[in-house]
Design a protein around this motif. Structure first.
Motif: not given
Length: 307
Positions: A203-206, A211-212, A229-234, A260-269
């Motif tokens: 949720a924090f990451l979302g 924002r960015h 918001d972050g919860v809404g993203v999930i 989290l996995k998509d961010y950590r591995t760079g799949v998200l961008g």
């Protein structure tokens, strides 16, 4: 909920690192390019400044960090005394091959067969230190794993007759001062899973991504980000990917782990979680919040009493 993580072996590792640093010429600190300051252990800075050792600060995982923000960090870090900062990817041999020359430039009085250059590689867990070291030595000398704190002991390795590398375990510090740092570290998998709640971290990451990097969220998951918001993203990810529990409710935990996995591995961008400006603003806000409240002025009566 504030996040803290300091496994018992790290206290012993810190003491050993402090002893070993007395006999090294250059400290190589590996940080995560997506959060260069949040992933920099303040204990490492204290130790190297006390010993007056120069630092090669390697912003690893630069291939999945925002390149424009990485440039800002390199400018900021290279303006600090005793630091040379470079961005690289431990997965690119050409990047890793330059490390020796960078260290030689920081300690030109060493680097011969008679006086080998002694380098000490340090960093928090899971910033890619072991991957980088294996590439530098050109053989597997350190265990690599997806979980933090795989390395637990100090080892000395000869790169060639002119260079020696001392490896240390991933070191956290006893208390993470800023809550946002804890969440950024958890999102980037630098903190053990037993110390975090994945839904809260996601949720924090979302929130940060909204924002960015809203376009990356919309493009990757096919969701409309307006008003979320972050919860809404999930929740939106769970709906889009049909993550459901047996009773039909949304499987928010599975959606959180996917984000989290998509961010950590760079799949998200290519994403960075902090900038020099956002860091300065956060520290300023924290300093202001820490100031003691000013006592209210005592009420005074300036009216003359009747005679």
């Amino acid at each position: 909920m504030p996040i803290q993580w300091f496994p018992g072996h790290m206290n012993a590792a810190r003491k050993k690192a402090a002893e070993t640093m007395a006999a090294v010429d250059v400290v190589i600190e590996v940080v995560d390019a997506r959060l260069p300051q949040a992933s920099s252990n303040p204990m490492i800075e204290e130790l190297r400044v006390f010993r007056q050792r120069p630092c090669l600060k390697l912003l690893n995982k630069a291939d999945i960090a925002d390149p424009n923000i990485t440039k800002q960090w390199l400018t900021a870090l290279n303006g600090q005394k005793g630091i040379k900062a470079v961005a690289l990817s431990a997965k690119k041999p050409g990047d890793v091959a330059k490390i020796g020359a960078w260290c030689e430039a920081l300690a030109p009085h060493r680097g011969t067969a008679e006086k080998p250059l002694r380098m000490m590689i340090m960093g928090i867990p899971n910033v890619g230190k072991s991957t980088l070291m294996n590439a530098l030595i050109k053989r597997k000398v350190a265990a690599v794993g997806d979980e933090p704190a795989v390395t637990k002991s100090v080892q000395r390795l000869d790169i060639n007759e002119r260079m020696t590398l001392i490896d240390t375990p991933g070191l956290m510090w006893p208390k993470i001062a800023h809550d946002s740092d804890g969440y950024m570290l958890a999102a980037s998998h630098a903190i053990g899973t037993n110390a975090v709640i994945d839904d809260e971290v996601a949720a924090f990451l979302g929130d940060l991504l909204l924002r960015h990097y809203p376009a990356l969220l919309a493009g990757k998951y096919g969701i409309a980000t307006e008003g979320l918001d972050g919860v809404g993203v999930i929740e939106a990810i769970a709906k889009r990917r049909a993550f459901r529990l047996k009773g039909g409710d949304l499987d928010l935990e599975k959606a959180a782990l996917a984000l989290l996995k998509d961010y950590r591995t760079g799949v998200l961008g290519r994403i960075s979680l902090e900038t020099p400006a956002s860091r300065a603003a956060m520290l300023a806000a924290a300093a202001e919040a820490a100031k003691p409240a000013r006592p209210a002025d005592d009420a005074t009566d300036d009216t003359d009493s009747a005679g």
